[in-house]
Write a protein that holds these residues in place. Structure first.
Motif, PDB file in Angstrom:
ATOM      1  N   ALA A  65       0.845  -1.191   0.000  1.00 36.10           N
ATOM      2  CA  ALA A  65       0.000   0.000   0.000  1.00 36.10           C
ATOM      3  C   ALA A  65       0.883   1.244   0.000  1.00 36.10           C
ATOM      4  CB  ALA A  65      -0.912   0.000   1.219  1.00 36.10           C
ATOM      5  N   VAL A  66       0.397   2.307  -0.635  1.00 32.88           N
ATOM      6  CA  VAL A  66       1.187   3.533  -0.719  1.00 32.88           C
ATOM      7  C   VAL A  66       1.384   4.137   0.669  1.00 32.88           C
ATOM      8  CG1 VAL A  66       1.239   5.876  -1.660  1.00 32.88           C
ATOM      9  CG2 VAL A  66       0.446   3.981  -3.074  1.00 32.88           C
ATOM     10  N   LYS A 180      -6.897   4.456  19.397  1.00 29.50           N
ATOM     11  CA  LYS A 180      -7.790   4.890  18.328  1.00 29.50           C
ATOM     12  C   LYS A 180      -7.052   4.891  16.991  1.00 29.50           C
ATOM     13  CE  LYS A 180     -10.512   7.853  21.405  1.00 29.50           C
ATOM     14  NZ  LYS A 180     -11.015   9.235  21.630  1.00 29.50           N
ATOM     15  N   SER A 181      -7.832   4.783  15.926  1.00 25.76           N
ATOM     16  CA  SER A 181      -7.240   4.779  14.584  1.00 25.76           C
ATOM     17  C   SER A 181      -6.805   6.190  14.195  1.00 25.76           C
ATOM     18  CB  SER A 181      -8.244   4.250  13.553  1.00 25.76           C
ATOM     19  OG  SER A 181      -7.731   4.354  12.246  1.00 25.76           O
ATOM     20  N   PRO A 182      -5.566   6.360  13.727  1.00 23.53           N
ATOM     21  CA  PRO A 182      -5.106   7.698  13.338  1.00 23.53           C
ATOM     22  C   PRO A 182      -5.580   8.121  11.945  1.00 23.53           C
ATOM     23  CG  PRO A 182      -3.326   6.121  13.081  1.00 23.53           C
ATOM     24  CD  PRO A 182      -4.479   5.362  13.652  1.00 23.53           C
ATOM     25  N   ILE A 183      -6.014   7.163  11.100  1.00 27.00           N
ATOM     26  CA  ILE A 183      -6.411   7.485   9.725  1.00 27.00           C
ATOM     27  C   ILE A 183      -7.622   6.649   9.331  1.00 27.00           C
ATOM     28  CG2 ILE A 183      -4.071   8.104   8.963  1.00 27.00           C
ATOM     29  CD1 ILE A 183      -3.897   5.300   7.698  1.00 27.00           C
ATOM     30  N   ASP A 184      -8.215   7.012   8.209  1.00 29.83           N
ATOM     31  CA  ASP A 184      -9.223   6.164   7.572  1.00 29.83           C
ATOM     32  C   ASP A 184      -8.496   5.099   6.751  1.00 29.83           C
ATOM     33  OD1 ASP A 184     -11.054   7.908   8.625  1.00 29.83           O
ATOM     34  OD2 ASP A 184     -11.359   9.013   6.750  1.00 29.83           O
ATOM     35  N   GLY A 185      -8.973   3.863   6.815  1.00 23.40           N
ATOM     36  CA  GLY A 185      -8.306   2.831   6.040  1.00 23.40           C
ATOM     37  C   GLY A 185      -8.799   1.435   6.355  1.00 23.40           C
ATOM     38  N   THR A 186      -7.937   0.452   6.032  1.00 24.46           N
ATOM     39  CA  THR A 186      -8.251  -0.962   6.209  1.00 24.46           C
ATOM     40  C   THR A 186      -7.209  -1.601   7.104  1.00 24.46           C
ATOM     41  OG1 THR A 186      -9.176  -1.037   3.977  1.00 24.46           O
ATOM     42  CG2 THR A 186      -8.702  -3.146   5.028  1.00 24.46           C
ATOM     43  N   VAL A 187      -7.663  -2.406   8.065  1.00 22.60           N
ATOM     44  CA  VAL A 187      -6.746  -3.121   8.959  1.00 22.60           C
ATOM     45  C   VAL A 187      -6.173  -4.308   8.187  1.00 22.60           C
ATOM     46  CG1 VAL A 187      -6.501  -4.372  11.123  1.00 22.60           C
ATOM     47  CG2 VAL A 187      -8.055  -2.428  10.988  1.00 22.60           C
ATOM     48  N   ILE A 188      -4.882  -4.252   7.866  1.00 19.02           N
ATOM     49  CA  ILE A 188      -4.252  -5.345   7.120  1.00 19.02           C
ATOM     50  C   ILE A 188      -3.433  -6.255   8.034  1.00 19.02           C
ATOM     51  CG2 ILE A 188      -4.214  -4.035   4.990  1.00 19.02           C
ATOM     52  CD1 ILE A 188      -1.284  -3.446   5.456  1.00 19.02           C
ATOM     53  N   ALA A 189      -3.256  -5.860   9.307  1.00 17.42           N
ATOM     54  CA  ALA A 189      -2.521  -6.715  10.243  1.00 17.42           C
ATOM     55  C   ALA A 189      -2.987  -6.425  11.657  1.00 17.42           C
ATOM     56  CB  ALA A 189      -1.015  -6.505  10.134  1.00 17.42           C
ATOM     57  N   ARG A 190      -3.192  -7.491  12.426  1.00 10.31           N
ATOM     58  CA  ARG A 190      -3.514  -7.376  13.858  1.00 10.31           C
ATOM     59  C   ARG A 190      -2.566  -8.315  14.598  1.00 10.31           C
ATOM     60  NH1 ARG A 190      -6.436 -10.542  17.160  1.00 10.31           N
ATOM     61  NH2 ARG A 190      -7.445 -11.658  15.442  1.00 10.31           N
ATOM     62  N   ASN A 191      -1.761  -7.764  15.486  1.00  9.46           N
ATOM     63  CA  ASN A 191      -0.676  -8.526  16.112  1.00  9.46           C
ATOM     64  C   ASN A 191      -0.926  -8.872  17.571  1.00  9.46           C
ATOM     65  OD1 ASN A 191       0.789  -8.199  13.659  1.00  9.46           O
ATOM     66  ND2 ASN A 191       1.459  -6.170  14.342  1.00  9.46           N
ATOM     67  N   VAL A 192      -2.124  -8.628  18.091  1.00  9.56           N
ATOM     68  CA  VAL A 192      -2.401  -8.867  19.508  1.00  9.56           C
ATOM     69  C   VAL A 192      -3.737  -9.585  19.671  1.00  9.56           C
ATOM     70  CG1 VAL A 192      -1.026  -6.946  20.403  1.00  9.56           C
ATOM     71  CG2 VAL A 192      -3.379  -6.547  19.663  1.00  9.56           C
ATOM     72  N   ILE A 209      -1.597  -2.703  11.769  1.00  9.59           N
ATOM     73  CA  ILE A 209      -1.099  -1.999  10.591  1.00  9.59           C
ATOM     74  C   ILE A 209      -2.313  -1.646   9.747  1.00  9.59           C
ATOM     75  CG2 ILE A 209       0.305  -2.114   8.506  1.00  9.59           C
ATOM     76  CD1 ILE A 209       2.143  -4.027   9.901  1.00  9.59           C
ATOM     77  N   ILE A 210      -2.468  -0.360   9.471  1.00  9.93           N
ATOM     78  CA  ILE A 210      -3.627   0.137   8.735  1.00  9.93           C
ATOM     79  C   ILE A 210      -3.164   0.738   7.425  1.00  9.93           C
ATOM     80  CG2 ILE A 210      -5.580   1.745   8.778  1.00  9.93           C
ATOM     81  CD1 ILE A 210      -5.585   1.546  11.789  1.00  9.93           C
ATOM     82  N   ALA A 211      -3.762   0.284   6.324  1.00 10.72           N
ATOM     83  CA  ALA A 211      -3.477   0.830   4.994  1.00 10.72           C
ATOM     84  C   ALA A 211      -4.512   1.892   4.670  1.00 10.72           C
ATOM     85  CB  ALA A 211      -3.500  -0.270   3.937  1.00 10.72           C
ATOM     86  N   ALA A 212      -4.027   3.051   4.222  1.00 10.00           N
ATOM     87  CA  ALA A 212      -4.939   4.167   3.996  1.00 10.00           C
ATOM     88  C   ALA A 212      -5.905   3.884   2.856  1.00 10.00           C
ATOM     89  CB  ALA A 212      -4.138   5.438   3.717  1.00 10.00           C
ATOM     90  N   ASP A 213      -5.393   3.431   1.705  1.00  8.85           N
ATOM     91  CA  ASP A 213      -6.247   3.235   0.533  1.00  8.85           C
ATOM     92  C   ASP A 213      -5.656   2.117  -0.314  1.00  8.85           C
ATOM     93  OD1 ASP A 213      -8.038   3.390  -1.511  1.00  8.85           O
ATOM     94  OD2 ASP A 213      -7.290   5.291  -2.331  1.00  8.85           O
ATOM     95  N   LEU A 214      -6.314   0.968  -0.355  1.00 11.65           N
ATOM     96  CA  LEU A 214      -5.817  -0.166  -1.141  1.00 11.65           C
ATOM     97  C   LEU A 214      -6.110  -0.021  -2.630  1.00 11.65           C
ATOM     98  CD1 LEU A 214      -6.609  -3.205   1.175  1.00 11.65           C
ATOM     99  CD2 LEU A 214      -4.427  -2.074   0.792  1.00 11.65           C
TER     100      LEU A 214
END
Length: 380
Positions: A65-66, A180-192, A209-214
């Motif tokens: 993701a960019v 809280k989420s710092p941006i709008d996006g998609t959760v691509i990784a959850r480590n806990v 890890i959150i991707a802003a725009d896939l």
């Protein structure tokens, strides 16, 4: 009787000899015919056609993701509740998880009590200073008593400021227990997981890890130092991925990073290619095979690339004793080359045949070894 018995074995030996002689003669004839056939050059033909030809640089890279954000925790504690999972869509400010708050709430209460105590001590110190100053004016107190009272007021004021800072810090830490989420996006990784204890004493743990725009992705391709000079910002590129081998995607070079990377004693440079992923078929981490388009020609005459080389593999000798020596003779065309086609020279027109020898072939309809290699324009 004896003469007849001797004549029988003799006839059998003669028959066997005749059979062997016939087989040998047939083998010789077969060998001579096959040798003659191999000596004859077999020509294959291909049509001269019009089409497009490209020069490319190929390499591999990884999709990502960019813009991605690694969400961490600023305080240590036990995870009380998880609110999101893999692939969830989140918005800025949305709660992702909560930590256990018992200890942090106790710190807030303790800091409040310390703040109240500091305020009371400051009020007492100010009252004592007013009393001592009054006695000093009347001559009943010394200058040293006045100095001590003034110092106590300043000390109480500093203690109050420290208590206010401690109270603010404890409230801030309590707020950090809600991630809280710092941006709008998609959760691509959850480590806990829920119930897991995270420690942020030495380093910030990675929670999500959150991707802003896939829909906007990039490829980080490793280009060899021998090819990096042919790559430029804004250059077109196309690529494929193993998940969809029949589909070709397009992109454009956004950045050539100057930091070299040595991989197995080979110097490579990272080239970033922007790609669109509106249909969401591309996923982060996919391996992409990238072709950078260095140059392109459209609507030109093409001949099969096999017509540009000749590699005889047999030797035939005639009755005169002259033979055709085995070796390799290659005719090249200067200019652009493709994997299956090559630019043709002048004098060829679309639809005419290009002859090729057995195995590989020479281009332009000229038998190999009977002229000079084609010049820059494609003709001898």
């Amino acid at each position: 009787m004896t003469k007849q018995r001797r004549t029988g074995p003799l006839i059998g030996k003669i028959a066997v000899a005749l059979v062997l002689a016939g087989a040998a003669a047939g083998g010789v004839i077969y060998y001579q015919r096959s040798t003659a056939e191999e000596a004859e050059e077999v020509l294959t033909t291909g049509r001269v056609e019009r089409g497009n030809v490209e020069k490319t640089v190929s390499c591999s890279g990884t999709l990502s993701a960019v813009e991605t954000v690694d969400v961490g925790a600023q305080v240590s504690g036990t995870i009380k509740k998880l609110y999101v999972d893999f692939n969830d869509q989140v918005t800025e400010g949305q709660v992702l998880l909560e930590l256990e708050t018992t200890l942090f709430q106790a710190e807030v209460q303790q800091s409040r009590a310390s703040l109240t105590k500091s305020k009371a001590e400051l009020s007492k110190a100010k009252a004592d200073l007013a009393r001592v100053r009054k006695l000093y004016d009347q001559g009943f107190a010394t200058e040293e008593d006045l100095l001590v009272a003034s110092t106590q007021v300043e000390t109480a004021s500093a203690t109050l400021l420290s208590s206010k800072a401690s109270s603010k810090m404890s409230k801030t830490k309590l707020g950090y227990t809600i991630i809280k989420s710092p941006i709008d996006g998609t959760v691509i990784a959850r480590n806990v997981e829920e119930g897991q204890t995270i420690a942020s004493s030495f380093s910030t743990p990675s929670l999500f890890i959150i991707a802003a725009d896939l829909a906007a992705m990039q490829i980080e391709a490793d280009v060899d130092e021998s090819d990096i000079g042919q790559i430029a910002v804004g250059q077109a590129a196309r690529f494929t991925v193993q998940a969809y081998p029949e589909r070709t995607y397009e992109g454009r070079v956004r950045q050539i990073r100057l930091t070299p990377q040595t991989i197995q004693n080979v110097v490579n440079y990272s080239v970033v290619v922007d790609v669109r992923n509106d249909d969401r078929t591309l996923l982060p981490g996919m391996t992409a095979t990238v072709d950078f388009i260095v140059d392109r020609r459209e609507d030109v005459l093409l001949v099969p690339s096999a017509a540009l080389s000749f590699d005889p593999t047999t030797v035939s000798t005639g009755s005169s004793g002259s033979g055709k020596a085995s070796g390799k003779s290659v005719l090249s065309v200067k200019g652009l080359m493709s994997s299956k086609r090559a630019l043709s020279g002048k004098g060829m027109t679309s639809g005419k045949g290009a002859s090729a020898g057995k195995g590989d072939a020479a281009g332009g309809g000229r038998p190999p070894g009977t002229g000079q290699p084609p010049g820059p324009n494609g003709h001898g």
